[in-house]
Design a protein around this motif. Structure first.
Motif, PDB file in Angstrom:
ATOM      1  N   SER A 295       0.839  -1.196   0.000  1.00  0.00           N
ATOM      2  CA  SER A 295       0.000   0.000   0.000  1.00  0.00           C
ATOM      3  C   SER A 295       0.876   1.248   0.000  1.00  0.00           C
ATOM      4  O   SER A 295       1.889   1.300   0.702  1.00  0.00           O
TER       5      SER A 295
ATOM      6  N   ASN B 223      -4.670   6.208   2.701  1.00  0.00           N
ATOM      7  CA  ASN B 223      -5.261   4.899   2.399  1.00  0.00           C
ATOM      8  C   ASN B 223      -6.257   4.939   1.237  1.00  0.00           C
ATOM      9  O   ASN B 223      -6.798   3.902   0.846  1.00  0.00           O
TER      10      ASN B 223
ATOM     11  N   ASP C 122      -6.657  -3.928   1.259  1.00  0.00           N
ATOM     12  CA  ASP C 122      -6.623  -3.917   2.722  1.00  0.00           C
ATOM     13  C   ASP C 122      -7.781  -3.114   3.292  1.00  0.00           C
ATOM     14  O   ASP C 122      -8.284  -3.419   4.388  1.00  0.00           O
TER      15      ASP C 122
ATOM     16  N   ASP D  56     -10.731  -5.406   3.465  1.00  0.00           N
ATOM     17  CA  ASP D  56     -10.610  -6.280   4.636  1.00  0.00           C
ATOM     18  C   ASP D  56     -11.098  -5.584   5.899  1.00  0.00           C
ATOM     19  O   ASP D  56     -11.834  -6.162   6.706  1.00  0.00           O
ATOM     20  N   ARG D  57     -10.685  -4.345   6.098  1.00  0.00           N
ATOM     21  CA  ARG D  57     -11.079  -3.590   7.290  1.00  0.00           C
ATOM     22  C   ARG D  57     -12.588  -3.354   7.321  1.00  0.00           C
ATOM     23  O   ARG D  57     -13.222  -3.442   8.366  1.00  0.00           O
TER      24      ARG D  57
END
Length: 471
Positions: free
Chosen positions: A84, A316, A323, A326-327
């Motif tokens: 990332s 982000n 990712d 996922d969070r």
């Protein structure tokens, strides 16, 4: 007047209903004794499997290339690992990284192939509908290269859109080097796209349905059997190239109660409205860029500036962002922080896509839709409705894509396949059908077909034979 064998003009044993229809039947090229599959079908199946094998390797190379560009641009190191951009230490200089990447993509589009702009699927659809599935050879390397530069320098896109487009280009390339019909070339193109999606996400059934709903526009053995074989090849090769770990870490979800299904239906209705707003926003932004008094080659740089500024505020929002999904699916990313992220991600993605850079739609829609699903779940839970925020996130992902693309069955199966849990099927059907109904009634086109409609290209809305009239 030409001679017509009346008996041979019949599509069944015996004579046609009217001898006078013989010339009409003959000219329409109606297959007299159709079979589900034949020897020619086996050849196409073998070619589709070969295409899938090549596309799976290309998918691995594309992911490594994205990782290489990301590591070089944000961390100054040489590595092919997918990371990332959010952990960079560039400070305010990070704003320049997406601009530089976008300028490179703009030059590639002007001097290489203009078709590398956008998310790829509409362009593949256009070639199927207007050019007998013939995609230019240069697209097979310019599209993945431009996407790797765009995403690797912070573009808020996923790798799956470009690899679907690249897989389609490779399938079309096979079909141009080997003597096949336009329909067979279409199947090869779709097989490449399905193989690419399977390689990235490990969702073979969703990949087949996505190819049927957005590329093939029909459901018959001559089409879906080669597609199934192609995704099976991609799935067999995937562990060797990508490992066995799932793309997303989804928690175990309990079965939904009837009360929860009602909540997910309401969520789906809201996300159907959002999918309309999202589609119109992207194309409205594209229209604004069209009015700029500068060459379109420079538009991606403006989009890159927006991506860089937002990336400085919220790192982000840049890059692939798996990712983030996922969070969101964990149910721990909630409240104001999630709302701010969702808004900034949407602005960054829609401006970047509208500027004409090279990127995709699947991962951003899943990210934004999942975030909205959680926020809607929190709101519905606050008024006393039963809801599981993790399931609300999953329904949000699928329903947003179902509403935006109208790929209803692919949306449902994709979300269920990434979880591997049958318990998710009813909530997904409920939410996706609700979103689909709102979108279908309120909007004639989709995020995939609006561009084609503006160019005067008719996109089939039903799975019917090519010879059947469209209503």
């Amino acid at each position: 007047m030409s001679f017509h064998d009346v008996e041979k003009a019949s599509t069944t044993a015996g004579l046609p209903l009217s001898a006078g229809l013989a010339p009409l039947i003959e000219n329409a090229a109606v297959e007299k004794h159709p079979r589900a599959l034949d020897a020619r079908s086996l050849l196409i199946c073998a070619l589709c499997m070969a295409v899938a094998a090549v596309v799976t390797v290309v998918a691995r190379l594309l992911v490594s290339l994205i990782g290489f560009v990301t590591n070089l641009a944000f961390y100054g190191r040489i590595s092919g690992d997918l990371v990332s951009p959010a952990g960079h230490h560039l400070g305010l200089w990070v704003v320049l990284v997406p601009i530089v990447g976008s300028v490179i993509v703009g030059f590639m589009a002007k001097y290489g192939a203009k078709a590398i702009r956008g998310h790829g699927i509409p362009e593949a659809m256009e070639q199927i509908l207007t050019n007998e599935s013939r995609i230019p050879v240069r697209m097979t390397f310019l599209k993945p290269l431009s996407a790797a530069i765009s995403i690797g320098t912070g573009g808020p896109f996923g790798a799956e859109g470009p690899i679907i487009a690249t897989g389609g280009a490779l399938g079309s390339l096979f079909g141009q080097f080997i003597h096949v019909s336009a329909h067979e070339r279409k199947v090869l193109l779709a097989a490449g796209a399905a193989g690419g999606m399977t390689a990235i996400f490990a969702t073979p059934f969703a990949a087949v349905l996505l190819a049927i709903e957005l590329l093939v526009f029909e459901f018959r053995p001559r089409s879906f059997v080669p597609l199934i074989l192609s995704v099976l090849v991609a799935m067999a090769m995937r562990p060797l190239l990508f490992g066995v770990a799932p793309v997303f870490n989804v928690p175990i979800l309990p079965p939904a109660t009837p009360d929860m299904l009602m909540t997910y239906a309401l969520e789906g209705l809201a996300l159907g409205v959002f999918s309309i707003l999202m589609t119109k926003s992207v194309y409205h932004i594209e229209d604004l860029f069209e009015k700029l008094p500068i060459h379109w080659m420079w538009w991606p740089a403006i989009g890159g500036l927006v991506v860089g500024i937002i990336g400085f505020i919220a790192p982000n929002t840049m890059g692939v962002g798996y990712d983030n999904i996922d969070r969101i699916l964990s149910g721990q990313f909630v409240g104001t922080a999630l709302g701010v992220f969702c808004l900034l991600k949407f602005v960054s993605w829609s401006v970047a896509l509208g500027s004409g850079t090279s990127g995709g739609t699947l991962a951003p829609i899943f990210t934004i839709g999942g975030a909205l699903g959680v926020l809607l779940g929190q709101g519905l839970g606050a008024i006393g409705l039963a809801v599981d925020l993790r399931m609300a996130a999953l329904v949000g992902m699928a329903a947003s894509f179902a509403g935006a693309s109208r790929a209803l069955f692919a949306s449902i199966l994709f979300a269920m396949e990434i979880t591997g849990q049958f318990n998710t099927l009813l909530p997904l059907i409920t939410g996706c059908v609700a979103a689909f109904l709102v979108s279908a009634f309120a909007m004639k086109t989709t995020i995939m077909t609006e561009k084609l409609s503006r160019r005067g290209t008719h996109v089939p809305g039903e799975y019917v034979p090519a010879s059947a009239p469209h209503r």
